[in-house]
Design a protein around this motif. Structure first.
Motif, PDB file in Angstrom:
ATOM      1  N   ARG A  35      22.378 -12.767  -3.082  1.00  0.00           N
ATOM      2  CA  ARG A  35      23.183 -12.528  -1.879  1.00  0.00           C
ATOM      3  C   ARG A  35      22.786 -11.214  -1.216  1.00  0.00           C
ATOM      4  O   ARG A  35      22.674 -11.136   0.003  1.00  0.00           O
ATOM      5  N   ALA A  36      22.566 -10.185  -2.012  1.00  0.00           N
ATOM      6  CA  ALA A  36      22.200  -8.877  -1.459  1.00  0.00           C
ATOM      7  C   ALA A  36      20.848  -8.932  -0.769  1.00  0.00           C
ATOM      8  O   ALA A  36      20.657  -8.314   0.286  1.00  0.00           O
ATOM      9  N   SER A  37      19.904  -9.684  -1.318  1.00  0.00           N
ATOM     10  CA  SER A  37      18.580  -9.751  -0.690  1.00  0.00           C
ATOM     11  C   SER A  37      18.632 -10.507   0.625  1.00  0.00           C
ATOM     12  O   SER A  37      17.875 -10.220   1.541  1.00  0.00           O
ATOM     13  N   ARG A  38      19.542 -11.481   0.762  1.00  0.00           N
ATOM     14  CA  ARG A  38      19.662 -12.239   2.009  1.00  0.00           C
ATOM     15  C   ARG A  38      20.227 -11.406   3.147  1.00  0.00           C
ATOM     16  O   ARG A  38      20.012 -11.719   4.309  1.00  0.00           O
ATOM     17  N   GLU A  39      20.964 -10.349   2.823  1.00  0.00           N
ATOM     18  CA  GLU A  39      21.558  -9.511   3.863  1.00  0.00           C
ATOM     19  C   GLU A  39      20.512  -8.755   4.669  1.00  0.00           C
ATOM     20  O   GLU A  39      20.808  -8.264   5.745  1.00  0.00           O
ATOM     21  N   PRO A  41      16.939 -17.912   8.724  1.00  0.00           N
ATOM     22  CA  PRO A  41      16.124 -19.079   8.350  1.00  0.00           C
ATOM     23  C   PRO A  41      16.449 -20.271   9.250  1.00  0.00           C
ATOM     24  O   PRO A  41      17.480 -20.282   9.922  1.00  0.00           O
ATOM     25  N   PRO A  42      15.587 -21.291   9.270  1.00  0.00           N
ATOM     26  CA  PRO A  42      15.846 -22.469  10.102  1.00  0.00           C
ATOM     27  C   PRO A  42      17.178 -23.118   9.733  1.00  0.00           C
ATOM     28  O   PRO A  42      17.534 -23.198   8.570  1.00  0.00           O
ATOM     29  N   LYS A  43      17.890 -23.584  10.757  1.00  0.00           N
ATOM     30  CA  LYS A  43      19.200 -24.185  10.523  1.00  0.00           C
ATOM     31  C   LYS A  43      19.167 -25.712  10.607  1.00  0.00           C
ATOM     32  O   LYS A  43      19.949 -26.393   9.971  1.00  0.00           O
ATOM     33  N   ARG A  70      16.280 -20.752   1.666  1.00  0.00           N
ATOM     34  CA  ARG A  70      16.731 -19.358   1.546  1.00  0.00           C
ATOM     35  C   ARG A  70      16.034 -18.625   0.408  1.00  0.00           C
ATOM     36  O   ARG A  70      15.812 -17.427   0.488  1.00  0.00           O
ATOM     37  N   ALA A  71      15.698 -19.338  -0.659  1.00  0.00           N
ATOM     38  CA  ALA A  71      15.023 -18.703  -1.788  1.00  0.00           C
ATOM     39  C   ALA A  71      13.604 -18.256  -1.424  1.00  0.00           C
ATOM     40  O   ALA A  71      13.078 -17.317  -2.012  1.00  0.00           O
ATOM     41  N   ARG A  72      13.001 -18.923  -0.439  1.00  0.00           N
ATOM     42  CA  ARG A  72      11.623 -18.604  -0.064  1.00  0.00           C
ATOM     43  C   ARG A  72      11.517 -17.829   1.243  1.00  0.00           C
ATOM     44  O   ARG A  72      10.440 -17.422   1.636  1.00  0.00           O
TER      45      ARG A  72
END
Length: 185
Positions: free
Chosen positions: A10-14, A20-22, A76-78
């Motif tokens: 979660r912290a890295s996504r901030e 990312p594409p929706k 999201r992981a990539r």
């Protein structure tokens, strides 16, 4: 029991500089570029390669809820690995990491002290070497318990012992039960 790993993700996504594409078509296109083939994408998300191709063409627009969640998680992981690595390097090199948690924290101390575990809500900034240890353990695929111990060691030094100024008789700190945990770096 993947609280620490989930909180690091979660912290890295901030820190994404771009979302990312929706759309389903955009997400499948991104995964195809990353993984190279419909077969690899299908193995990742648990569907057939034909289904992946239908998603790509737009012939199938509404995947099952569980498949949609797997697609979103895989994207999201990539997404933006360079941004993630740069922020983690900055935290490990000098910025440190801030941990906010509510957990049952127990400790081992000298005889006569109250060492009964109790819930505490803490926001503590841990030095860069704890951030480095945490990121290295996460990259190495360490178990959540090992990452909990790194956080507990950081709390022991920074919160309980205040950098060596107090609680010299404190031997060990343990995170027994975590209600929530978040990281910021």
């Amino acid at each position: 029991m993947r609280e620490i790993e989930d909180a690091l993700e979660r912290a890295s996504r901030e820190h994404f500089t771009q979302e990312p594409p929706k759309t389903l078509k955009g997400q499948i296109g991104y995964l195809l570029r990353q993984l190279g083939s419909a077969k690899a994408v299908a193995a990742e998300i648990g569907v057939t390669p034909d289904s992946v191709n239908r998603y790509r063409r737009g012939a199938r627009k509404n995947p099952r809820t569980d498949v949609a969640a797997k697609i979103d998680a895989a994207v999201r992981a990539r997404w933006q690995p360079g941004v993630r690595r740069r922020r983690q390097r900055q935290a490990a090199a000098g910025g440190g990491i801030t941990v906010e948690l509510r957990a049952q924290i127990g400790y081992t101390a000298a005889v006569g002290s109250t060492d009964e575990p109790r819930y505490r809500r803490l926001t503590v900034h841990l030095p860069n070497y704890y951030a480095r240890q945490l990121f290295d353990a996460h990259r190495a695929g360490a178990a959540d318990q090992a990452m909990r111990q790194i956080v507990a060691d950081g709390l022991k030094e920074v919160y309980f012992q205040d950098g060596g100024r107090r609680a010299a008789g404190l031997y060990d700190v343990a995170l027994n039960s975590i209600d929530y945990i978040d990281f910021d770096y």
